[in-house]
Enzyme design. Structure first.
Site, PDB file in Angstrom:
ATOM      1  NE  ARG A 190      -4.097  -1.694   2.368  1.00  0.00           N
ATOM      2  CZ  ARG A 190      -4.362  -2.927   2.793  1.00  0.00           C
ATOM      3  NH1 ARG A 190      -3.412  -3.643   3.359  1.00  0.00           N
ATOM      4  NH2 ARG A 190      -5.571  -3.451   2.664  1.00  0.00           N
ATOM      5  NE  ARG A 217      -3.568   0.273  -2.846  1.00  0.00           N
ATOM      6  CZ  ARG A 217      -4.406  -0.005  -1.859  1.00  0.00           C
ATOM      7  NH1 ARG A 217      -5.407  -0.842  -2.054  1.00  0.00           N
ATOM      8  NH2 ARG A 217      -4.244   0.520  -0.678  1.00  0.00           N
ATOM      9  CD  GLU A 251      -9.865  -0.931  -4.606  1.00  0.00           C
ATOM     10  OE1 GLU A 251      -9.820  -1.323  -3.430  1.00  0.00           O
ATOM     11  OE2 GLU A 251      -9.060  -0.097  -5.060  1.00  0.00           O
ATOM     12  CG  ASN A 291     -10.449  -4.944   2.699  1.00  0.00           C
ATOM     13  OD1 ASN A 291     -10.784  -6.088   2.994  1.00  0.00           O
ATOM     14  ND2 ASN A 291      -9.208  -4.516   2.798  1.00  0.00           N
ATOM     15  CG  ASP A 292     -12.328  -0.008  -0.943  1.00  0.00           C
ATOM     16  OD1 ASP A 292     -13.046   0.593  -0.120  1.00  0.00           O
ATOM     17  OD2 ASP A 292     -11.125   0.230  -1.088  1.00  0.00           O
ATOM     18  NE  ARG A 319     -12.080  -0.322   3.998  1.00  0.00           N
ATOM     19  CZ  ARG A 319     -11.012  -0.532   3.235  1.00  0.00           C
ATOM     20  NH1 ARG A 319     -11.088  -0.383   1.926  1.00  0.00           N
ATOM     21  NH2 ARG A 319      -9.878  -0.932   3.748  1.00  0.00           N
ATOM     22  CB  CYS A 355      -4.623  -7.968  -2.258  1.00  0.00           C
ATOM     23  SG  CYS A 355      -5.440  -6.573  -3.035  1.00  0.00           S
TER      24      CYS A 355
HETATM   25  C1  PEP Z   1      -9.376  -3.573  -0.489  1.00  0.00           C
HETATM   26  O1  PEP Z   1     -10.139  -2.628  -0.705  1.00  0.00           O
HETATM   27  O2  PEP Z   1      -9.769  -4.747  -0.304  1.00  0.00           O
HETATM   28  C2  PEP Z   1      -7.919  -3.352  -0.434  1.00  0.00           C
HETATM   29  C3  PEP Z   1      -7.078  -4.366  -0.389  1.00  0.00           C
HETATM   30  O3  PEP Z   1      -7.475  -2.070  -0.384  1.00  0.00           O
HETATM   31  P1  PEP Z   1      -7.537  -1.135   0.920  1.00  0.00           P
HETATM   32  O4  PEP Z   1      -7.967  -2.007   2.083  1.00  0.00           O
HETATM   33  O5  PEP Z   1      -6.190  -0.565   1.071  1.00  0.00           O
HETATM   34  O6  PEP Z   1      -8.586  -0.153   0.518  1.00  0.00           O
HETATM   35 MG    MG Z   2      -9.348  -0.726  -1.409  1.00  0.00          MG
END
Ligand code: PEP
Ligand code: MG
Length: 544
Positions: free
Chosen positions: A296, A332, A431, A454-455, A465, A502
């Protein structure tokens, strides 16, 4: 025996005596003073002392829990310098002619209440941080130390709540487990506890705190969130066996180092790790990850007081690539905005930051910033096996613009005679639901996809989130999310791209088989989850 229940934040069993966390928060008295200038000078001296203490805590956290988690203490140092906070203290001293301790205590209460009343869960959490820095400042004013005291024996630390600085300041060798009456699973304290590998339960409730005494016999089950006070013989025997099983499993996991990530029927999958900065490499190597599936890179920007230069970024990326010695490293590009705000970017405040000006949208709007990062990345590509990945993609034109920028940077570097790897893989994050739905169009444009669950979950289920109140509404196994991942995997493979995951879901062992059946090629998880995931993969038989 009395049983309490909270939320387990780190799955381990601890058995031992209770030590109730004692704060040195002296009762603050209001005293009228004559010499306000002397009082203001006392504040300055106390602030310097507090900064020294926080710097030491930051260094300790850096070693024990990594850069990303230590960052909160840098934020505390910055908060001590906050103009509004300091103006309030000064004005109370001057207008009310009162002692510094009292002015800090009143300011602390006012600011903490203000944060607690905000809608945003992230800002609400800052309430605890204001109290934490204010208590430290008051302790420094009274010549006190920096936190609570612990007895000499190993013990289970029980507290109403623990501030991040208190958690990190505890001597790890003396702590068997943490139990707090309050706190949320997204709090920094919970994240720190997870990274310290210590059994931890939060939110055990106020009765818990009233019911326990120093020296009580206690068992903490971080898997279930159960806490047993004065356990009976049967419970003791059962939890001792569970603890022994945990230890046995940990040892077994060590034996998995060097082994392949291959299912019983011979399908192999790549298991990589996620990092937030150069400091994460140690854990990646110690846990035998096959590569880095997500670096990240925004943490480089978050740690900096101004835009990191091309040279600074190049040095960081090169270091990661060299340390990984030819293993894949996927970096990224900048993903700020939403919950990750950086002052020097001067971004406007937005009504819906998660749906706002973030990640690739910022990079495409401010090509200077984007180009600096891409130049640093391509230059670093000559030193290892780099993959570059773009976040928050929703459309074909966005990917086209990213690719054009890559081509421009490569042309420039060639013109300058600077070496780079022409075959650097380019990928995008899946995402957003939009990216998943048009993944058939996006796949031919890139080498790989990486699913940010996650997103993807946040946008598919329309659940912020960051909002702790929505935990009950977030079904992480929701069919809609799984279908989007499956669709992306099919489209990736039909168009010659590979696909990884990821987001946090990659570490959910109950989904590993589902992901492998979808054809997922790579899973990237926090370093401590690499070996458990390897164990899981090796137990799966896809031929059945
Ligand atoms: C996600 O969104 O799943 C991701 C890996 O990125 P971040 O958690 O950094 O937004
Ligand atoms: Mg993300």
């Amino acid at each position: 025996m009395i049983v309490y229940k909270g939320k387990g934040v780190y799955g381990a069993v601890a058995i031992g005596r209770v030590s109730v966390f004692k704060r040195q928060a002296a009762a603050v008295r209001r005293t009228v003073i004559e010499d306000t200038a002397a009082e203001l000078a006392r504040i300055e001296t106390a602030k310097q002392k507090a900064v020294e203490q926080l710097t030491a805590i930051y260094e300790k956290a850096l070693k024990e829990v990594g850069e990303a988690n230590a960052e909160i203490f840098e934020i505390h140092i910055m908060m001590l310098d906050d103009e509004d906070y300091n103006d309030s203290i000064k004005s109370i001293i001057e207008t009310q002619k009162v002692n510094a301790e009292y002015a800090v205590a009143v300011t602390s209460d006012n600011f903490a209440d203000m944060f607690a009343a905000m809608d945003d869960a992230y800002m609400q959490a800052r309430s605890a941080d204001v109290k934490d820095i204010s208590n430290r400042l008051i302790a420094c004013l009274s010549g006190g130390g920096s936190g609570g005291g612990l007895s000499d024996d190993k013990a289970i630390i029980c507290a109403d709540d623990l501030a991040p600085s208190e958690t990190v300041s505890l001597d790890k060798d003396k702590v068997l487990a943490f139990v707090t009456a309050y706190g949320s699973s997204n709090s920094h304290t919970a994240i720190l506890a997870r990274n310290m590998n210590i059994a931890a339960v939060i939110g055990a409730g106020s009765e818990f705190l009233e019911g326990i005494r120093d020296g009580d016999m206690m068992i903490v089950d971080g898997h279930t969130g159960e806490i047993f006070v004065d356990p009976d013989e049967e419970t003791m025997a059962r939890l001792e066996a569970k603890q022994a099983e945990d230890i046995r499993k940990k040892q077994l996991l060590q034996e998995l180092k060097g082994k392949e990530n291959v299912t019983l029927d011979g399908r192999s999958v790549k298991i990589y790790a996620n990092i937030g900065g150069v400091g994460g490499i140690g854990a990646v190597l110690a846990n035998d990850a096959g590569g880095i599936g997500l670096f990240r890179s925004e943490f480089l920007y978050l740690e900096s007081e101004d835009y990191p230069t091309e040279e600074q970024q190049f040095a960081a990326y090169k270091k990661v690539l060299e340390s990984m010695a030819g293993k894949k490293v996927i970096i990224r590009t900048l993903d700020i905005g939403a919950d990750k705000q950086i002052g020097y970017f001067g971004l406007d405040k937005e009504e819906n930051p998660a749906l706002g000006f973030r990640a690739i949208r910022i990079c495409l709007t401010r090509p200077g910033i984007f180009k600096t990062q891409l130049r640093a990345l391509f230059r670093a590509s000559a030193f290892g096996n780099l993959g570059i990945m773009f976040p928050m993609i929703t459309s074909v034109p966005e990917v086209e613009k990213c690719l054009e920028m890559c081509a421009e940077v490569k042309r420039e570097l060639t013109g300058e005679g600077i070496a780079f790897n022409e075959n650097t893989e380019i990928g995008i994050m899946i995402e957003t639901p939009a990216a998943a739905v048009i993944s058939d169009k996006l796949a031919p444009m890139v080498d790989f996809f990486s699913v940010g669950t996650n997103d993807l979950t946040q946008y598919t289920l329309a659940c912020d989130r960051q909002n702790a109140k929505l935990e009950a509404f977030v079904d992480t196994h929701h069919e809609a999310v799984l279908r989007l991942i499956e669709m992306s995997a099919k489209n990736a493979h039909e168009n010659g791209a590979w696909i990884g995951i990821c987001g946090e879901l990659a570490a959910d062992l109950t989904l590993t088989e589902t992901f492998l059946r979808m054809g997922i090629d790579e899973l990237s998880v926090s370093a401590p989850f690499v070996l458990p995931l390897r164990e899981k993969v090796r137990s799966i038989d896809l031929s059945k």
